[in-house]
Design a protein around this motif. Structure first.
Motif, short mmCIF file in Angstrom:
data_model
loop_
_atom_site.label_atom_id
_atom_site.label_comp_id
_atom_site.label_asym_id
_atom_site.label_seq_id
_atom_site.Cartn_x
_atom_site.Cartn_y
_atom_site.Cartn_z
N ASP A 72 0.82 -1.21 0.00
CA ASP A 72 0.00 0.00 0.00
C ASP A 72 0.86 1.26 0.00
O ASP A 72 0.52 2.25 -0.66
CB ASP A 72 -0.92 0.00 1.21
CG ASP A 72 -2.07 -0.97 1.07
OD1 ASP A 72 -2.29 -1.47 -0.06
OD2 ASP A 72 -2.75 -1.25 2.07
N HIS A 240 -12.46 -6.93 6.01
CA HIS A 240 -11.63 -7.24 4.84
C HIS A 240 -12.47 -7.21 3.57
O HIS A 240 -11.99 -6.78 2.51
CB HIS A 240 -10.97 -8.61 4.99
CG HIS A 240 -9.80 -8.62 5.91
ND1 HIS A 240 -8.92 -7.57 6.01
CD2 HIS A 240 -9.33 -9.57 6.76
CE1 HIS A 240 -7.97 -7.86 6.89
NE2 HIS A 240 -8.20 -9.07 7.35
N GLN A 243 -12.99 -3.65 2.63
CA GLN A 243 -11.72 -3.14 2.13
C GLN A 243 -11.45 -3.67 0.72
O GLN A 243 -11.00 -2.93 -0.17
CB GLN A 243 -10.60 -3.56 3.08
CG GLN A 243 -9.29 -2.84 2.86
CD GLN A 243 -8.26 -3.23 3.90
OE1 GLN A 243 -8.46 -4.16 4.67
NE2 GLN A 243 -7.14 -2.53 3.92
N CYS A 247 -11.02 -1.61 -2.81
CA CYS A 247 -9.81 -1.79 -3.61
C CYS A 247 -10.15 -2.20 -5.04
O CYS A 247 -9.55 -1.71 -6.00
CB CYS A 247 -8.91 -2.84 -2.98
SG CYS A 247 -8.07 -2.31 -1.48
N PRO A 283 -9.56 2.81 1.62
CA PRO A 283 -9.43 1.37 1.89
C PRO A 283 -8.17 1.04 2.67
O PRO A 283 -8.15 0.13 3.50
CB PRO A 283 -9.36 0.75 0.48
CG PRO A 283 -9.94 1.76 -0.42
CD PRO A 283 -9.62 3.08 0.18
N ARG A 284 -7.12 1.81 2.43
CA ARG A 284 -5.85 1.52 3.09
C ARG A 284 -5.80 2.09 4.50
O ARG A 284 -4.93 1.72 5.28
CB ARG A 284 -4.71 2.05 2.22
CG ARG A 284 -4.52 1.17 0.99
CD ARG A 284 -4.00 1.90 -0.23
NE ARG A 284 -3.96 0.96 -1.36
CZ ARG A 284 -4.99 0.71 -2.16
NH1 ARG A 284 -6.13 1.33 -1.99
NH2 ARG A 284 -4.87 -0.17 -3.14
N LEU A 286 -8.29 1.48 6.43
CA LEU A 286 -8.99 0.45 7.19
C LEU A 286 -8.01 -0.53 7.85
O LEU A 286 -8.34 -1.16 8.85
CB LEU A 286 -9.94 -0.33 6.29
CG LEU A 286 -11.24 0.38 5.89
CD1 LEU A 286 -12.03 -0.47 4.91
CD2 LEU A 286 -12.08 0.69 7.12
N SER A 287 -6.81 -0.66 7.29
CA SER A 287 -5.82 -1.57 7.87
C SER A 287 -5.46 -1.19 9.30
O SER A 287 -5.44 -2.05 10.19
CB SER A 287 -4.56 -1.61 6.99
OG SER A 287 -4.87 -2.13 5.72
#
Length: 328
Positions: A72, A240, A243, A247, A283-284, A286-287
């Protein structure tokens, strides 16, 4: 000679290339740079946390997590570089633009593939706990990571081969205002790219749905601590899935942007910024939510490094103060 889509020139800037409105663009670019800086800082902090504790370096789900952070981060830097090149209207050699686009396509697919691997890891941990230790070996991890990178490069290779079959050597000597469409020469390439994206979207969605159903069923049938662990696994897989959806939608944004370009340059610029924030950055982000905040073990270690170890110094001092009060 100018190509209105990719902005190809013989070395000079053209009035036909895509221009940004000065005031709006300045604000948008500043906001994006701030968001990218925050994102990269948080990722760097999490990567540091991973490498500083051996327990994380030997756990498959944390290994997959930090692999996704690396992917990412590099994807964010490459995409941001492309955005800045467009904003400042800097032309670069066509070969460099091709390489940059291929790297971005490769990395774009590695992220959702890593998410699929993480969901499968949670499925094995929750639904087949006795086999988890046998599957989570260093050899299997290496094979899994190689498989992610191998499958991730297939779309880039397909696009590269279709491009190489059509482009002339003379075109490669030109300079270009680099965009995501630099590899699109004729219309059928776009349909080929969409077909590849849809195939990956379908396969990965099926895998995610399968793991979610299985983990959710295990959560309902479990009891006590096992039920609590399974329920947490179900929520992780669900996050996930969200996410992954964002993505995969990001893979289709170039086609939305090109459709907007046919309407208006202003609409194109606005949609491009929105796509970058919603489908690239969101989305990144969310990690950190999934692993940095929800995972108690990782969060405690992350908090310690975030405050430069002050947390450990404050806690003993506080406990010593409580002991003194109790004596009195």
């Amino acid at each position: 000679m100018v190509d209105n889509i990719t902005g190809i020139t013989n070395g000079s800037k053209s009035s036909d290339t895509i221009l940004f409105r000065p005031v709006t663009a300045n604000v948008n670019v500043i906001i994006i740079q701030v968001l990218v800086g925050i994102f990269l800082y948080i990722n760097s902090l999490m990567i540091l946390t991973f490498f500083m504790k051996e327990a994380f370096r030997t756990d498959t789900r944390y290994i997959l997590f930090v692999h996704m952070l690396f992917v990412d981060s590099f994807l964010m830097m490459a995409t941001n570089l492309t955005l800045l090149l467009l904003y400042y209207r800097l032309v670069i050699p066509y070969e460099a633009c091709i390489v940059l686009n291929l790297v971005m396509i490769w990395l774009q697919f590695c992220t959702p593939l890593t998410l699929v691997a993480m969901c499968l890891e949670r499925y094995v941990a929750v639904c087949k706990p006795l086999r988890h230790a046998a599957i989570s070996t260093p050899r299997i991890r290496v094979v899994g990571l190689l498989l992610i990178w191998g499958l991730g490069c297939v779309p880039a290779l397909v696009i590269l081969l279709s491009f190489a079959a059509l482009v002339s050597a003379e075109r490669l000597t030109m300079r270009v205002l680099c965009s995501v469409d630099a590899l699109i020469v004729i219309e059928w390439q776009r349909y080929l790219q969409i077909a590849v994206f849809k195939f990956y979207f379908l396969v990965m969605s099926v895998v995610i749905a399968f793991t979610y159903i299985k983990v959710a069923a295990a959560a309902r049938s479990a009891s006590g601590e096992n039920r609590k662990s399974s329920t947490k696994g179900t929520r992780t897989v669900a996050l996930h899935a969200i996410q992954l959806l964002l993505c995969l939608m990001q893979l289709l944004t170039p086609f939305v942007e090109m459709a907007a370009l046919q309407i208006s340059v202003v609409v194109y610029n606005q949609i491009r910024v929105v796509n970058f924030v919603v489908f690239m950055i969101a989305p990144r982000c969310l990690s950190p939510l999934i692993y940095g905040l929800r995972d108690q073990k990782f969060f405690q270690t992350l908090r310690n490094y975030a405050v430069f170890g002050l947390d450990k110094k404050i806690q003993p001092a506080a406990s010593q103060s409580r002991k003194v009060k109790l004596r009195h």
